[in-house]
Design a protein around this motif. Sequence first.
Motif, PDB file in Angstrom:
ATOM      1  N   TYR A  23       0.754  -1.253   0.146  1.00 20.05           N
ATOM      2  CA  TYR A  23       0.064  -0.070  -0.163  1.00 20.05           C
ATOM      3  C   TYR A  23       0.798   1.221  -0.173  1.00 20.05           C
ATOM      4  O   TYR A  23       0.422   2.042  -0.774  1.00 20.05           O
ATOM      5  N   MET A  24       1.953   1.227   0.890  1.00 20.78           N
ATOM      6  CA  MET A  24       2.647   2.691   0.874  1.00 20.78           C
ATOM      7  C   MET A  24       3.503   2.630  -0.406  1.00 20.78           C
ATOM      8  O   MET A  24       3.842   3.757  -0.555  1.00 20.78           O
ATOM      9  N   GLU A  25       3.909   1.635  -0.971  1.00 19.88           N
ATOM     10  CA  GLU A  25       4.697   1.644  -2.370  1.00 19.88           C
ATOM     11  C   GLU A  25       3.963   2.493  -3.334  1.00 19.88           C
ATOM     12  O   GLU A  25       4.408   3.130  -4.011  1.00 19.88           O
ATOM     13  N   PHE A  26       2.493   2.246  -3.500  1.00 18.10           N
ATOM     14  CA  PHE A  26       1.800   2.936  -4.398  1.00 18.10           C
ATOM     15  C   PHE A  26       0.918   4.222  -3.845  1.00 18.10           C
ATOM     16  O   PHE A  26       0.110   4.716  -4.758  1.00 18.10           O
ATOM     17  N   GLN A  76      -0.944  10.289   1.406  1.00 18.86           N
ATOM     18  CA  GLN A  76      -2.074  10.889   2.078  1.00 18.86           C
ATOM     19  C   GLN A  76      -2.981   9.774   2.770  1.00 18.86           C
ATOM     20  O   GLN A  76      -4.080   9.965   3.223  1.00 18.86           O
ATOM     21  N   GLY A  77      -2.488   8.443   2.537  1.00 16.97           N
ATOM     22  CA  GLY A  77      -3.159   7.405   3.124  1.00 16.97           C
ATOM     23  C   GLY A  77      -4.340   6.933   2.295  1.00 16.97           C
ATOM     24  O   GLY A  77      -5.405   6.302   2.353  1.00 16.97           O
ATOM     25  N   GLU A  78      -4.245   7.283   0.731  1.00 12.04           N
ATOM     26  CA  GLU A  78      -5.364   6.888  -0.093  1.00 12.04           C
ATOM     27  C   GLU A  78      -4.584   6.773  -1.407  1.00 12.04           C
ATOM     28  O   GLU A  78      -3.792   7.317  -1.833  1.00 12.04           O
ATOM     29  N   GLU A 111     -13.794   7.466  -4.692  1.00  8.89           N
ATOM     30  CA  GLU A 111     -12.844   7.492  -5.856  1.00  8.89           C
ATOM     31  C   GLU A 111     -11.380   7.241  -5.789  1.00  8.89           C
ATOM     32  O   GLU A 111     -10.620   7.222  -6.414  1.00  8.89           O
ATOM     33  N   THR A 112     -11.138   7.010  -4.313  1.00  8.82           N
ATOM     34  CA  THR A 112      -9.872   6.747  -4.067  1.00  8.82           C
ATOM     35  C   THR A 112      -9.991   5.395  -2.904  1.00  8.82           C
ATOM     36  O   THR A 112     -10.918   4.998  -2.186  1.00  8.82           O
ATOM     37  N   ILE A 113      -8.829   4.582  -2.936  1.00  4.74           N
ATOM     38  CA  ILE A 113      -9.105   3.412  -2.147  1.00  4.74           C
ATOM     39  C   ILE A 113      -7.837   3.735  -0.761  1.00  4.74           C
ATOM     40  O   ILE A 113      -6.987   3.959  -0.682  1.00  4.74           O
ATOM     41  N   SER A 114      -8.738   3.567   0.294  1.00  2.00           N
ATOM     42  CA  SER A 114      -8.125   3.666   1.528  1.00  2.00           C
ATOM     43  C   SER A 114      -7.464   2.518   2.120  1.00  2.00           C
ATOM     44  O   SER A 114      -7.802   1.208   1.427  1.00  2.00           O
ATOM     45  N   TYR A 115      -6.837   2.411   3.079  1.00  2.00           N
ATOM     46  CA  TYR A 115      -6.071   1.302   3.470  1.00  2.00           C
ATOM     47  C   TYR A 115      -6.887   0.150   3.960  1.00  2.00           C
ATOM     48  O   TYR A 115      -7.008  -0.824   3.948  1.00  2.00           O
TER      49      TYR A 115
END
Length: 145
Positions: free
Chosen positions: A51-54, A59-61, A96-100
């Motif tokens: 997740y952090m890689e992308f 911003q966490g999204e 429209e964004t993917i949260s962790y």
Amino acid sequence: MAAPRRPSGGGLRRAPQDGRLDEINKEFLCDPKFSDEEDLEEKLAVFKEKYMEFDLNNQGEIDLMSVKRMMEKMGVPKTHLELKKMISEVTGGVSETISYQDFVNVMLGKRSAVLKLVMMFEGKANESNPKPSGPPPERDIASLP
């Protein structure tokens, strides 16, 4: 005395996000819904790294362009329409964004979201296709097709 080691890929900017994702991971570890999940702690650590890689803006999204970059890096480029559909499937059409949290829910969930399948495929491909090292084996004329 050695200098403290910073998280890779973003330096000090990544530290707050790293802490937030660790807190979310703790919630998943304490959630009885996932108590039967094998190697949960290890899986969460891998999910966090991916997740952090992308998460390009820290911003966490993960937004559309980040998902596009992820798919291209994995060798499965998608159109904008396909990417929007993937994000909608992961978020349930809410964002429209993917949260962790959405990301982990999909990866641990029983649903087979496209993103989950691609991420699992990437992991299997990396495991089963070790990079050859050294020069290629010698071949003679008889071994050619």
